[in-house]
Design an enzyme around this catalytic site. Structure first.
Site, PDB file in Angstrom:
ATOM      1  N   SER A 123       0.800  -1.224   0.000  1.00 27.40           N
ATOM      2  CA  SER A 123       0.000   0.000   0.000  1.00 27.40           C
ATOM      3  C   SER A 123       0.833   1.275   0.000  1.00 27.40           C
ATOM      4  O   SER A 123       0.488   2.241  -0.670  1.00 27.40           O
ATOM      5  CB  SER A 123      -0.948   0.019   1.203  1.00 27.40           C
ATOM      6  OG  SER A 123      -1.787  -1.097   1.199  1.00 27.40           O
ATOM      7  N   HIS A 167       0.221   4.987   3.981  1.00 31.72           N
ATOM      8  CA  HIS A 167      -0.508   5.533   2.840  1.00 31.72           C
ATOM      9  C   HIS A 167      -0.146   7.003   2.634  1.00 31.72           C
ATOM     10  O   HIS A 167       0.175   7.434   1.518  1.00 31.72           O
ATOM     11  CB  HIS A 167      -2.007   5.412   3.044  1.00 31.72           C
ATOM     12  CG  HIS A 167      -2.499   4.010   3.107  1.00 31.72           C
ATOM     13  ND1 HIS A 167      -3.808   3.706   3.438  1.00 31.72           N
ATOM     14  CD2 HIS A 167      -1.899   2.818   2.900  1.00 31.72           C
ATOM     15  CE1 HIS A 167      -3.985   2.402   3.416  1.00 31.72           C
ATOM     16  NE2 HIS A 167      -2.825   1.839   3.099  1.00 31.72           N
TER      17      HIS A 167
END
Length: 182
Positions: A123, A167
């Protein structure tokens, strides 16, 4: 074997698809090794036991088949987009360099703020791809930032253990990478 290979064309052997293939193989290895998630994830073993490979291996380890599937779908979408626009070398460099930087910066969060974390997943590197696209495509920038906020905050609200910081770090790293590479 030849008939299987005939079904693939040269277009199927993109750098993005090879990254996806490596990630899937790594996940299969991870789930077949005792404590594979701890071995390949990013955690305090990085410093305590000198598991020097973890900043890289964490990008290829995942927390489950759903996690793997979702990440590989987004990698396929944005990786192929970037690869078509900038080439195979650029996507590989962007993915690996920004993924490693994101891992190291995320380890700072783990070390100083939450040392019980075992970080797994692509991610952070994928959000770096999104940051890279956001740098170049101003029309999509607010949508990409909103998407990263959504995939970072919504799972937290329903109680899923998600590395939201990876993220955001990845998004920023990808944006800066785009700024440097312009």
């Amino acid at each position: 074997m030849k008939t299987v290979l005939k079904k693939f064309s040269k277009q199927d052997f993109t750098a993005t698809n090879i990254l996806i293939f490596i990630t899937v193989v790594m996940y299969i290895i991870q789930i077949n090794i005792p404590q594979g998630g701890l071995l390949f994830g990013l955690n305090l073993y990085f410093m305590v036991y000198d598991f020097w490979w973890q900043p890289l291996s964490t990008m290829f380890a995942h927390g489950g088949i759903g996690h793997l599937g979702m990440n590989m779908f987004v990698l396929w979408q944005f990786g192929n987009l970037i690869e078509r626009a900038r080439g195979a070398k650029e996507i590989i460099a962007l993915y690996l360099i920004s993924g490693l930087i994101t891992s190291i910066l995320s380890f700072g969060y783990i070390f100083y703020l939450d040392n019980s974390v075992n970080l797994v997943g692509a991610s952070g590197a994928i959000c770096a791809l999104l940051g890279f696209v956001a740098y170049y495509d101003k029309a999509q920038r607010s949508g990409i930032i909103t998407w990263v906020l959504l995939i970072s905050v919504a799972p937290l609200i329903i109680g899923l253990p998600i590395a939201w910081y990876a993220h955001f770090i990845g998004l920023a790293v990808g944006f800066i990478y785009g700024l440097i590479r312009r």
